[in-house]
Design an enzyme around this catalytic site. Structure first.
Site, mmCIF file in Angstrom:
data_model
loop_
_atom_site.group_PDB
_atom_site.id
_atom_site.type_symbol
_atom_site.label_atom_id
_atom_site.label_comp_id
_atom_site.label_asym_id
_atom_site.label_seq_id
_atom_site.Cartn_x
_atom_site.Cartn_y
_atom_site.Cartn_z
ATOM 1 N N LYS A 1 -8.808 13.231 5.161
ATOM 2 C CA LYS A 1 -7.912 12.079 5.136
ATOM 3 C C LYS A 1 -6.924 12.261 6.280
ATOM 4 C CE LYS A 1 -6.997 13.286 0.904
ATOM 5 N NZ LYS A 1 -7.323 12.111 0.131
ATOM 6 N N ARG A 2 -6.177 11.210 6.595
ATOM 7 C CA ARG A 2 -5.207 11.361 7.681
ATOM 8 C C ARG A 2 -4.213 12.462 7.341
ATOM 9 N NH1 ARG A 2 -0.334 8.127 6.862
ATOM 10 N NH2 ARG A 2 -0.522 6.909 4.946
ATOM 11 N N THR B 1 -8.849 6.010 -1.605
ATOM 12 C CA THR B 1 -10.232 5.541 -1.752
ATOM 13 C C THR B 1 -11.204 6.684 -1.472
ATOM 14 O OG1 THR B 1 -10.166 4.695 0.519
ATOM 15 C CG2 THR B 1 -9.813 3.113 -1.258
ATOM 16 N N LYS C 1 0.340 14.007 1.739
ATOM 17 C CA LYS C 1 -1.022 14.281 1.276
ATOM 18 C C LYS C 1 -1.246 15.782 1.068
ATOM 19 C CE LYS C 1 -2.941 10.061 3.302
ATOM 20 N NZ LYS C 1 -3.481 9.418 2.095
ATOM 21 N N HIS D 1 0.794 -1.227 0.000
ATOM 22 C CA HIS D 1 0.000 0.000 0.000
ATOM 23 C C HIS D 1 0.829 1.281 0.000
ATOM 24 C CE1 HIS D 1 -4.145 -1.498 0.520
ATOM 25 N NE2 HIS D 1 -3.597 -2.487 1.204
ATOM 26 N N LYS E 1 -14.894 7.777 -3.272
ATOM 27 C CA LYS E 1 -16.158 8.039 -2.576
ATOM 28 C C LYS E 1 -16.710 9.402 -2.948
ATOM 29 C CE LYS E 1 -14.234 5.346 1.166
ATOM 30 N NZ LYS E 1 -13.260 5.474 2.265
#
Length: 808
Positions: free
Chosen positions: A548-549, A656, A554, A358, A660
């Site tokens: 998100k985390r 993911t 990110k 991942h 969504k």
């Protein structure tokens, strides 16, 4: 004599009687004194009876058919609340609502009483939950294996803008969904020594042992056709108290064994910045891996007798590197317990395991120091050395380069010797898959380059997916009803038919209805945030969402710096036709991740200043939603207009959340990273906002020398934003609070915010221009919703089942 069938659940009156019976006889409450949490438990127990019937029938059918089972090992299962998931998949949601109405009970009120199961944190755990639901929906016999965390990762509270970690006490009042299985208990050992006995066989004598006991939760598939099992392990000491020590007055020391065992299941991802934290993480991973592998082997022997047929009847999938020690554990059981020779044991092991990678981030490819590993798991260290010897001999025969040998070795010798868990998972599996096409290609070129050369046919791609039943059918019922009205309900069972919505993309009447659904969802979110945070938002604003985390790759910081730049522009030119927008952030920072916590604080500092600036007014709002979890996501995602997927290209494996949000009609602004590439391919170039350096350009910049200072000084907007942050504009109480953050951007900027900033700002203005054309925006949103069926986890699981597990 066969047991009578339970009453049909499509009769609200019968169902109401069952709920009242459960309330009285299983909860012990009278209707007049029952509180919402009592009604919740009674309702779950009433429906659970029918789920158990399906569960038992599914298990019996698998046994009778001698079916091959899938075993999914994951340190996280972010399942969220289960009531709506189970009731919807069983097809009884409206019947339950009607039954409760006859009892003057509101289903939505009692549903809010159910806590989110604190079993995960981010995309890894939510993916595992989606996969378990799809496995059941596709009628594939499967078990999920994980840890029954008592306190999860943590419950996030924001105090003065800072993240505060509190225990998530989700099990304080019990869990009506789970069943303790005392008969499924196994000893898990640590420490001691491994030495040959008088017969020459290796015998491991652990210095410490704990008991792993299973707790099972039913996982209901669509239409209730199959119910699979999520099996979570709890830890208990063999002797919970030393009475001699207790009676001698050492009341605390007498409970040390109990406390050590409970530490294994207290917290997900304990901070590993200390040696004790690192040891606890390794202990956790071995604890759940050992218990799971012992359980799988025991079940196989019970039903099929011959351990040598294990690959024919069991497919074990490792969800990232956390359960990689399972490879060595299965080898230990096959060699030490079942007396198989090494070569035969290794053949069985490789044929049984699959490994999903991942991440390409080095820190996430776990490794353990040799002294720690050998002290804690001495027998496994011996087995890993033996595996490594076999692999290196094979490698030497193909390529005698020392650099090649070093790259594939299970032991990293660059500095302190460490055991490479990703390499162990790779060599111990017949299939290694990435989770997006770009990620899979990069795996071959980077972290597994040497291993890919040695085993060129093992790496394959399985792009992630999400379950539309949770993330569309349940989370956005108004959009589902609109789709049914337009194209019928065939997409509920064959999700590819949702593509038929595309023919309404230009239909003005349908656009109005689609926009009305989105506005209703935004009003619901705005009311939720007003009630829980006291913030007032205009639902007609553009809702720009990054949930998100919190991690530097990110790039929440990139979004935040653009927000600061936009804030300065609005103040400088309030006369311009600015698009009113709300920047919504949410996510948790790992407990020991100082910079991520600093970014959360900066977000809240910026929000405090921007939100109360009378010059800006409602043109710009910034919100950080605390304690992001599945239930929060179910409210935020249907309300999002813009989806921020802005990671540094080449660093996000898949994502993911991007799926969504797009499925619910949000347009994506993102880099060509992870599954964004495939989303672009599916929705079309004109229906997504792409910016920034590509993965190959990022690599080239790093190799040729990256100078962020020059880029910053050439960007007036970025320079001003960083000057504002550095000078304390957003930190009046501590002007130097962010000086180190700004210093690092000027001098290193590993995640390349400066390289992408101007392009990101330009693309945000393109977003604004598109938003002003409501019809064109809505058309693009409809096209996104219509073209996301490929990202269903049903498709992903079908590919796993066919290509890796060979169960269909």
């Amino acid at each position: 004599m066969a047991a009578p069938n339970p009453p049909a659940l499509d009769n609200p009156e019968v169902l109401a009687e069952k709920i009242v019976d459960a309330l009285i006889y299983r909860i012990g409450k009278d209707q007049k004194t029952a509180r919402p949490h009592d009604w919740l438990a009674a309702t779950v127990l009433a429906i659970r009876d029918r789920i158990i019937d399906k569960w038992f029938a599914s298990t019996r059918a698998a046994h009778k058919a001698g079916a091959k089972r899938v075993y999914y090992l994951s340190l996280e299962f972010l399942i969220g609340r289960l009531l709506r998931d189970a009731f919807s998949n069983m097809g009884v949601m409206e019947e339950v609502r009607s039954a409760l109405q006859t009892l003057e009970v509101d289903l939505e009120i009692i549903r809010e009483q159910e806590p989110d199961a604190a079993l995960g944190n981010g995309g890894l755990g939510r993916l595992a939950a989606c996969f378990m639901e799809s496995l059941a929906s596709l009628e594939i016999p499967a078990y999920g294996y994980g840890i029954r965390y008592l306190n999860g990762m943590f419950r996030q509270r924001i105090d003065d803008g800072w993240q505060v970690e509190l225990p998530e006490n989700w099990l304080d009042h019990g869990n009506p969904w789970e069943f303790e299985r005392r008969e499924s208990s196994y000893k898990v050992g640590f420490g001691g020594e491994a030495a040959a006995d008088e017969t020459g066989m290796i015998k491991w004598v652990p210095a410490e042992q704990v008991i792993a006991t299973a707790f099972d939760t039913p996982v209901v598939g669509w239409r209730g056709k199959r119910v699979n099992t999520l099996r979570l392990w709890s830890a208990y000491p063999i002797d919970p108290i030393r009475l001699d020590a207790f009676n001698a007055g050492d009341h605390i020391g007498a409970l040390v064994a109990k406390n050590r065992s409970e530490a294994l299941i207290r917290v997900l991802y304990p901070a590993d910045s200390s040696p004790a934290g690192q040891e606890l993480r390794l202990r956790q991973e071995y604890f759940f891996s050992s218990a799971s592998i012992q359980d799988i082997v025991r079940r196989h022997i019970q039903y099929f007798g011959d351990i040598k047929t294990l690959p024919d009847k069991a497919a074990i999938q490792l969800n990232d590197t956390h359960p990689a020690i399972s490879v060595a554990e299965l080898m230990r059981l096959l060699i030490d317990i079942h007396n198989l020779p090494f070569a035969e044991a290794w053949d069985i092991t490789v044929k049984t395991f699959g490994y999903t990678n991942h991440t390409l981030l080095p820190e996430a490819l776990e490794s353990w120091s040799l002294p720690l590993f050998e002290r804690l798991l001495p027998r496994h260290m011996q087995i890993i050395y033996a595996i490594n010897a076999k692999i290196l001999r094979e490698a030497r025969a193909k390529n005698d380069s020392d650099e090649f040998i070093r790259s594939i070795s299970l032991i990293d010798e660059n500095g302190e010797r460490r055991v490479r868990m990703a390499n162990l998972a790779f060599v111990g599996s017949h299939s290694i898959n990435g989770v997006a096409a770009l990620h899979t290609d990069l795996m071959k070129e980077t972290v597994f380059h040497g291993l890919h050369q040695l085993y060129p046919n093992r790496i394959n791609n399985k792009t992630n997916g999400i379950t539309q039943r949770r993330w569309l059918f349940q989370s956005n019922p108004d959009l589902v009803n609109l789709a049914k009205e337009a194209i019928g309900d065939g997409f509920m069972d064959d999700f590819s038919k949702i593509a038929e919505l595309g023919k309404f993309a230009k239909d003005k009447a349908f656009q109005e209805k689609f926009s009305a659904v989105k506005l209703k969802n935004k009003i619901r979110l705005a009311e939720h945030l007003r009630r829980t945070m006291g913030v007032k938002l205009d639902p007609h604003s553009l809702f720009d969402v990054q949930i998100k985390r919190i991690h530097e790759y990110k790039r929440q910081l990139l979004n935040l710096l653009e927000t600061i730049a936009l804030y300065d522009q609005i103040r400088s030119h309030p006369e311009k036709n600015w698009v009113p927008q709300v920047k919504i952030f949410a996510g948790k920072a790992a407990s020991s991740y100082t910079r991520a916590k600093q970014i959360i604080k900066l977000t809240n500092d910026v929000a405090r200043r921007v939100n109360f600036d009378p010059v800006v007014g409602d043109l710009l709002k910034v919100v950080f939603v605390p304690n992001y979890n599945v239930s929060q996501a179910e409210i935020i995602i249907p309300a999002a207009d813009l989806s921020e997927q802005i990671s540094t290209a080449g660093m996000e494996a898949s994502g993911t959340g991007n799926m969504k949000l797009a499925m619910n009609g949000a347009l994506t602004i993102g880099t060509l990273d992870g599954a964004n590439v495939e989303i672009k391919d599916n929705v079309g170039d004109d229906n997504i906002f792409i910016f920034g350096k590509t993965a190959s350009e990022v690599l080239e910049l790093r190799q040729n020398g990256y100078n962020p200072r020059e880029l910053i000084e050439n960007s007036a907007e970025l320079t001003q934003a960083l000057n504002s942050v550095a000078s304390g504009v957003f930190a009046h109480d501590d002007p130097n609070r962010y000086s180190d953050l700004v210093h690092d951007l000027y001098n290193s900027d590993y995640f390349m915010l400066a390289a992408d900033f101007d392009d990101y700002c330009d693309t945000q203005r393109k977003v604004d221009n598109q938003w002003l054309d409501k019809s064109a925006w809505t058309e693009k949103a409809i096209i996104n919703s219509a073209n996301m069926s490929w990202f269903s986890s049903d498709r992903t699981i079908s590919e796993y089942a066919k290509d890796i597990w060979r169960v269909i």
